[in-house]
Scaffold this motif. Sequence first.
Motif, PDB file in Angstrom:
ATOM      1  N   ARG A 155      29.803  45.716  32.128  1.00 45.28           N
ATOM      2  CA  ARG A 155      30.794  46.100  33.114  1.00 45.28           C
ATOM      3  C   ARG A 155      32.088  45.313  33.127  1.00 45.28           C
ATOM      4  NH1 ARG A 155      31.668  50.642  34.065  1.00 45.28           N
ATOM      5  NH2 ARG A 155      33.326  50.617  35.529  1.00 45.28           N
ATOM      6  N   ALA A 156      31.974  44.021  33.122  1.00 40.56           N
ATOM      7  CA  ALA A 156      33.126  43.175  33.435  1.00 40.56           C
ATOM      8  C   ALA A 156      34.193  43.216  32.348  1.00 40.56           C
ATOM      9  CB  ALA A 156      32.681  41.738  33.648  1.00 40.56           C
ATOM     10  N   ASP A 157      35.416  43.191  32.791  1.00 41.39           N
ATOM     11  CA  ASP A 157      36.539  43.123  31.869  1.00 41.39           C
ATOM     12  C   ASP A 157      37.033  41.676  31.861  1.00 41.39           C
ATOM     13  OD1 ASP A 157      38.444  43.933  30.101  1.00 41.39           O
ATOM     14  OD2 ASP A 157      39.852  44.605  31.647  1.00 41.39           O
ATOM     15  N   VAL A 158      36.271  40.818  31.185  1.00 38.32           N
ATOM     16  CA  VAL A 158      36.618  39.400  31.106  1.00 38.32           C
ATOM     17  C   VAL A 158      36.731  39.004  29.636  1.00 38.32           C
ATOM     18  CG1 VAL A 158      35.489  38.792  33.280  1.00 38.32           C
ATOM     19  CG2 VAL A 158      34.210  38.658  31.166  1.00 38.32           C
ATOM     20  N   PRO A 159      37.500  37.985  29.354  1.00 32.85           N
ATOM     21  CA  PRO A 159      37.614  37.514  27.971  1.00 32.85           C
ATOM     22  C   PRO A 159      36.268  37.007  27.451  1.00 32.85           C
ATOM     23  CG  PRO A 159      39.327  36.557  29.363  1.00 32.85           C
ATOM     24  CD  PRO A 159      38.375  37.258  30.276  1.00 32.85           C
TER      25      PRO A 159
END
Length: 174
Positions: free
Chosen positions: A143-147
């Motif tokens: 899900r997460a849009d993290v580096p």
Amino acid sequence: MTGSRVVRPLTRRREDLDPHRAESRVSAYVYGTVLVLAAVVGCSPEAVDSGAAVTIVVGTVLSTYVAHVLAHSVGALVTGGEHRELRQAARDATPILSSGALPALVLAATALGWPPELWGQALAALVGLVRVAGIGVVYRRLRADVPFGRAVLVGAVAAGVALLVVVLKLVLTH
């Protein structure tokens, strides 16, 4: 095989999963893995040698899975909610089941004679630690849009906290 071919499946995002369900799966992944890790570390060398440690890990996984599904389904059960909610809770809890598969396999091989008890138990625990350390990447994929770097850092912190939980459990309950 290049590094990008190995990393790409681990980092590709699933856009088809509702954020709430992604959170539920990550929760199950971490919870199951930490409890399996505590079960593995808490076993005596005799339990590892006799195969009882396999039963302890499988029992931990099954009881945690049922408790997790129940906890996430109580609202639907009380209100007469849809069966779909119960099926989703069961599906979202499957990371709990997978959390014990490899440690149980390692412990079973150890009970059959290879590797020696201490090495087998350490390897089964290492499997759990690596699994927790990978949680940032798993979450990023779901899900997460993290580096990617942040996902790895979160995994490292989670592994440290998981070790603390295991120590607390062993000190306070054994």
